[in-house]
Design a protein around this motif. Sequence first.
Motif, PDB file in Angstrom:
ATOM      1  N   GLU A 266      22.955  -3.719  14.403  1.00 36.10           N
ATOM      2  CA  GLU A 266      22.594  -3.728  15.824  1.00 36.10           C
ATOM      3  C   GLU A 266      21.800  -2.498  16.235  1.00 36.10           C
ATOM      4  OE1 GLU A 266      25.991  -4.259  18.246  1.00 36.10           O
ATOM      5  OE2 GLU A 266      26.494  -6.258  17.454  1.00 36.10           O
ATOM      6  N   GLN A 267      21.731  -1.500  15.374  1.00 35.87           N
ATOM      7  CA  GLN A 267      20.971  -0.292  15.704  1.00 35.87           C
ATOM      8  C   GLN A 267      19.473  -0.477  15.479  1.00 35.87           C
ATOM      9  OE1 GLN A 267      23.039   1.809  17.154  1.00 35.87           O
ATOM     10  NE2 GLN A 267      24.683   0.413  16.462  1.00 35.87           N
TER      11      GLN A 267
ATOM     12  N   ARG B 212      15.962  -3.354  15.371  1.00 35.10           N
ATOM     13  CA  ARG B 212      15.396  -4.570  15.958  1.00 35.10           C
ATOM     14  C   ARG B 212      15.294  -5.687  14.920  1.00 35.10           C
ATOM     15  NH1 ARG B 212      10.259  -2.171  19.455  1.00 35.10           N
ATOM     16  NH2 ARG B 212      11.488  -0.866  20.906  1.00 35.10           N
TER      17      ARG B 212
ATOM     18  N   ARG C 278      19.704  -9.232  11.277  1.00 41.62           N
ATOM     19  CA  ARG C 278      20.968  -9.952  11.281  1.00 41.62           C
ATOM     20  C   ARG C 278      21.960  -9.258  10.356  1.00 41.62           C
ATOM     21  NH1 ARG C 278      20.085 -16.179  10.274  1.00 41.62           N
ATOM     22  NH2 ARG C 278      22.345 -16.048  10.661  1.00 41.62           N
ATOM     23  N   GLN C 279      23.208  -9.262  10.769  1.00 42.27           N
ATOM     24  CA  GLN C 279      24.223  -8.448  10.099  1.00 42.27           C
ATOM     25  C   GLN C 279      24.317  -8.726   8.606  1.00 42.27           C
ATOM     26  OE1 GLN C 279      25.796  -6.022  11.449  1.00 42.27           O
ATOM     27  NE2 GLN C 279      27.725  -5.677  10.409  1.00 42.27           N
TER      28      GLN C 279
ATOM     29  N   ARG D 268      16.325   0.630  17.467  1.00 37.57           N
ATOM     30  CA  ARG D 268      16.325  -0.048  18.770  1.00 37.57           C
ATOM     31  C   ARG D 268      16.283   0.962  19.913  1.00 37.57           C
ATOM     32  NH1 ARG D 268      20.549  -1.669  21.926  1.00 37.57           N
ATOM     33  NH2 ARG D 268      22.027  -1.153  20.264  1.00 37.57           N
TER      34      ARG D 268
END
Length: 460
Positions: free
Chosen positions: A192-193, A195, A198-199, A223
């Motif tokens: 999530e850090q 752009r 996906r995990q 991001r």
Amino acid sequence: MPFIRAEDLSGLIAAASDIALSVSRDGTILSVITDADDTGFGDLSRWQGRPVEDVLTVESIPKFQAVLERFLSGDPPDRPVELNHTDGRSPEFPVRYRVHAPGSDEMFFMLGRDLRSVAEAQQQLVQAQMSLEQGYEARREFDVRYRLLMRMTLDPILFVSVGRGRIKDLNDPAAALLGTDRESLIGAPFAEQFRDRRQEEFIEGLVNAALSETSSGVEVSARRSRKKIDIVPRILRAAGERIPICRIRATDDPERQLDELGPSLRGLYDKGADAVVFTAPTGVITSCNNAFLDLTDSVTLADVKGRSLSDYLSRGQVDLSVLIDNACKAGPMRIYATRISSDLGVSTAVEISTTRLDDRADGGLAFVLRDASRLETMRSPSPQGTDDANRSVMELVGSASLKEIVSETTDVIEKMCIETAVTLTRNNRVAAAEMLGLSRQSLYVKLRKYGLLNKDFDAE
């Protein structure tokens, strides 16, 4: 009460205790009764007739004296007492005794239980506790070193859990590069850090990049900070879990550019046509490339390493002193013409550039030597010289004789050469004379002739 025979009483006492002592009022052992099936105590019959204190350890003697005093006062102790036995022949062993008085003031019984198994269990417990404390201290020391290392490391570093895909730990430079503080990132999803990441796919890509021998990393876009970032992962396994150690850096980081420049510089050093030599501040060779070995007809680095560069210069220490002094005092010296003599006696004209690598007193020097022998053969001396020189000489025609014109131009050239030599040698007249091929006396005569004898060349 029915009468109990002595032999039956002895068996009863042996069954009721592991060891029994009958002790007189003066503390002497009257008899010793042990279980016949238990041979762990050894032969204790030798205790009979000896004072109890003779078979006790030092710390147990005061305990027995307290028991004896209470018996003599008519108040035998009702609580057990633990005594450690030793007689110099058998190993030390502990026994818990209960004191019983048979109604006579002349003797009393001490009925004991063997505590060796309990003592062994206690010893094991103590050792286990000490091991736990040592392990705790070692872990605490390791944790302190780890945290100090993370705090002092300037490279952005973070740890990621493969199973959960979350950040386990990171240092402040990594948090700054991601655009937030360290506390808010610990435990946060790593993908999530960045752009468009996906995990599961992102973590799998990191693992594959870490296991690949050719991958240079994963390029992402942060991001928060909106910076282009390279992630270079390495895998370690701890507590059964794979943990990628990720070194992150901005794509425009100067350190990355240096890392990319390194292989190119190495290739230039190894395969370049110009000879490159690294020396200590005194001119002792520490490393060189193959081009220098070819120039000096040397076979391996070991043939030249540890020798002074002056061994290969035509004017020896004079050339080396000029090169080192100018590099240390005036900065990089671009071109210095001299000759290199190999171990086989072959002399080659070269142009040398010198650079001091560090401003410290022990900083090394780098020399780049270019073969100038082909340039010398290609150069054809112009009989007319440059256009400016032609015009200067032509202006003298008609105003002076040919002999005067030649004499004047010769003096100008001679003065320029002397000034250059003395300047290069930092006013070292001996070195300048050797460089010009003159005797010291001849150099002083010419310096006096051109008014250069008292000129401060060091200031220049």
